[in-house]
Write a protein that holds these residues in place. Structure first.
Motif, short mmCIF file in Angstrom:
data_model
loop_
_atom_site.label_atom_id
_atom_site.label_comp_id
_atom_site.label_asym_id
_atom_site.label_seq_id
_atom_site.Cartn_x
_atom_site.Cartn_y
_atom_site.Cartn_z
N VAL A 39 23.19 -11.40 43.48
CA VAL A 39 22.52 -10.40 42.65
C VAL A 39 23.45 -10.00 41.52
O VAL A 39 24.60 -9.61 41.75
CB VAL A 39 22.12 -9.16 43.47
CG1 VAL A 39 21.42 -8.14 42.58
CG2 VAL A 39 21.21 -9.55 44.64
N ARG A 59 19.30 -19.38 43.71
CA ARG A 59 18.97 -18.14 44.39
C ARG A 59 19.68 -16.94 43.77
O ARG A 59 20.00 -15.97 44.46
CB ARG A 59 19.36 -18.26 45.86
CG ARG A 59 18.70 -19.41 46.59
CD ARG A 59 17.24 -19.14 46.85
NE ARG A 59 17.06 -18.14 47.91
CZ ARG A 59 15.87 -17.69 48.30
NH1 ARG A 59 14.78 -18.12 47.70
NH2 ARG A 59 15.78 -16.81 49.28
N THR A 60 19.91 -16.98 42.48
CA THR A 60 20.51 -15.84 41.80
C THR A 60 19.42 -14.98 41.18
O THR A 60 18.51 -15.49 40.53
CB THR A 60 21.49 -16.31 40.71
OG1 THR A 60 22.59 -16.97 41.33
CG2 THR A 60 22.02 -15.13 39.90
N LEU A 61 19.52 -13.66 41.41
CA LEU A 61 18.59 -12.72 40.81
C LEU A 61 19.34 -11.95 39.72
O LEU A 61 20.29 -11.21 40.01
CB LEU A 61 18.04 -11.74 41.86
CG LEU A 61 17.16 -10.60 41.33
CD1 LEU A 61 15.90 -11.16 40.66
CD2 LEU A 61 16.78 -9.64 42.46
N LEU A 115 14.77 -9.90 36.54
CA LEU A 115 14.00 -8.66 36.63
C LEU A 115 14.50 -7.70 35.57
O LEU A 115 15.72 -7.51 35.43
CB LEU A 115 14.17 -8.05 38.03
CG LEU A 115 13.52 -6.68 38.29
CD1 LEU A 115 12.00 -6.81 38.31
CD2 LEU A 115 14.02 -6.11 39.62
N ARG A 165 21.71 -15.32 48.58
CA ARG A 165 21.32 -14.92 47.22
C ARG A 165 22.46 -14.16 46.55
O ARG A 165 23.18 -13.40 47.20
CB ARG A 165 20.08 -14.02 47.28
CG ARG A 165 19.47 -13.71 45.92
CD ARG A 165 18.33 -12.72 46.06
NE ARG A 165 17.27 -13.22 46.90
CZ ARG A 165 16.27 -14.01 46.49
NH1 ARG A 165 16.23 -14.40 45.24
NH2 ARG A 165 15.35 -14.41 47.33
N ARG A 199 9.87 -9.68 47.89
CA ARG A 199 10.88 -10.32 48.75
C ARG A 199 10.24 -10.92 49.99
O ARG A 199 10.55 -12.05 50.38
CB ARG A 199 11.96 -9.30 49.16
CG ARG A 199 13.06 -9.91 50.02
CD ARG A 199 14.07 -8.89 50.47
NE ARG A 199 13.52 -7.97 51.44
CZ ARG A 199 14.23 -7.05 52.08
NH1 ARG A 199 15.51 -6.91 51.83
NH2 ARG A 199 13.66 -6.25 52.94
N HIS A 204 13.40 -14.90 38.99
CA HIS A 204 14.82 -15.19 38.79
C HIS A 204 15.46 -14.13 37.91
O HIS A 204 16.69 -14.00 37.87
CB HIS A 204 15.01 -16.57 38.16
CG HIS A 204 14.50 -16.68 36.76
ND1 HIS A 204 13.18 -16.94 36.46
CD2 HIS A 204 15.14 -16.57 35.55
CE1 HIS A 204 13.02 -16.98 35.15
NE2 HIS A 204 14.19 -16.75 34.57
N CYS A 259 19.34 -8.98 37.25
CA CYS A 259 18.67 -7.68 37.13
C CYS A 259 19.17 -6.98 35.87
O CYS A 259 20.35 -6.61 35.79
CB CYS A 259 18.95 -6.82 38.35
SG CYS A 259 18.40 -7.53 39.91
N LEU A 314 10.26 -13.37 44.58
CA LEU A 314 11.11 -12.67 43.63
C LEU A 314 11.31 -13.52 42.39
O LEU A 314 11.49 -14.72 42.49
CB LEU A 314 12.46 -12.34 44.26
CG LEU A 314 12.51 -11.15 45.24
CD1 LEU A 314 13.87 -11.07 45.88
CD2 LEU A 314 12.16 -9.85 44.51
N CYS A 335 11.65 -12.27 31.77
CA CYS A 335 11.92 -11.37 32.90
C CYS A 335 10.61 -10.81 33.44
O CYS A 335 9.67 -10.56 32.68
CB CYS A 335 12.80 -10.20 32.46
SG CYS A 335 14.44 -10.63 31.87
#
Length: 338
Positions: free
Chosen positions: A119, A146-148, A32, A117, A23, A30, A150, A28, A167
């Protein structure tokens, strides 16, 4: 002290530091994929990191402040930029359906609304059905700003290879036994910590639930039934009904542990490790009468049954089949050793 501010277990310090470094460097991914055994703390780690990402004023250690407007929304479960995707609660399959992924990917669902962002927590990602996995793959191939995303999974190998390859993977391993015991001894009486950790197969967070008195009593009863089956003193269908009433997932977890210990005790009277050290005497008496080759085959059968129970199999029939197989195996082994 709030959950956000609680100290992380020591075995999570390194993966936490990796996330913070990514971070800080604005590196980071896109997507994980966080994986590891149940009860190791991967979800707690990811929840903490999600809150830190969405917090307006994280502290010097990178943790969410717990006081800003974003943290207030997070605590209330109402933050629009923390999106959760999971199985349909109305479905018996436990799968994440394609409708959930289509809803996620439609319109502005992947666009942040309050902070920089968004999440998205997809949990358990290894329960995506085939159509949902294909729909998610399209989003992974064309990441949104800016989307993560997970993904959390106990069994990442069940995810299609193209999803895993898109990922950044972070696996949380079981901690060393000494480290886990040191942490547990601050939360459980010393004499109980080691047993709890063994019953949880080395997963410290799961160990905290293993010493519930009702759960321990149910385990003792079902082990008695398991041994009674082996002695020919219990009807397989009656024991299978008790297994089903308890719940197949928990029963098969216990049974796998009993069988592991039986195989260990069959190979050595003093094995270096047992999953059920408090039941050594009862298991040792049974181990001496089992054919190890047949016991190994049945152990594999139990592992297969654990996977089958996650699908649409008739659980009662599956458990009845296992109970009959176990009785036949044990009784024939006893006759051979007589």
């Amino acid at each position: 002290m709030s959950q956000v501010r609680d100290r992380l277990p020591p075995w999570l310090a390194v993966p936490w530091a990796r996330l913070l470094q990514a971070r800080a460097a604005d590196r980071l991914p896109h997507a994980l994929l966080l994986s590891g055994p149940a009860g190791v703390g991967k979800r707690a780690l990811l929840e903490r990191f999600a809150r830190a990402l969405l917090c307006a004023a994280p502290d010097a250690e990178g943790q969410a402040c717990g006081r800003c407007a974003e943290c207030v929304l997070l605590a209330a479960g109402n933050h629009p930029d923390l999106v959760r995707v999971g199985p349909d609660p109305e479905s018996k399959s436990g799968d994440i359906p394609i409708a959930a992924i289509r809803t996620l990917c439609a319109g502005e669902a992947l666009t942040p609304s309050r902070v920089e962002r968004r999440v998205v927590l997809i949990d358990p990602a290894d329960h995506l059905n085939a159509a949902a996995a294909n729909a998610l793959l399209k989003t992974l191939e064309e990441p949104v700003g800016r989307t993560l995303l997970c993904l959390v999974a106990e069994h990442p190998e069940r995810l299609p290879a193209p999803i895993r390859s898109r990922c950044q993977q972070l696996r949380i391993a079981l901690p060393a036994e000494a480290e886990a015991l040191a942490w547990l001894r601050g939360r459980l009486p010393d004499e109980q910590a080691a047993l709890a950790l063994r019953l949880a197969h080395g997963a410290p967070l799961a160990a905290l639930d293993r010493l519930d008195p009702e759960r321990l009593e149910a385990r003792a009863q079902r082990l008695q039934g398991f041994i009674a089956l082996a002695r020919g003193e219990r009807a397989p269908l009656a024991e299978a009904a008790a297994w089903n009433k308890l719940g197949a997932a928990l029963l098969l977890e216990w049974m796998a542990g009993w069988l592991c210990d039986l195989l260990r005790l069959g190979a050595s009277a003093t094995p270096p490790r047992l999953d059920n050290p408090d039941q050594r005497e009862a298991l040792a008496a049974l181990a001496s009468r089992l054919d190890p080759v047949a016991a190994h085959r049945f152990f594999r059968r139990v592992l297969e049954a654990r996977t089958q129970c996650e699908g649409s199999v008739n659980v009662q029939l599956l458990l009845e089949s296992l109970a009959i197989e176990w009785r036949e195996l044990a009784v024939s082994g006893r006759a051979a050793s007589a």
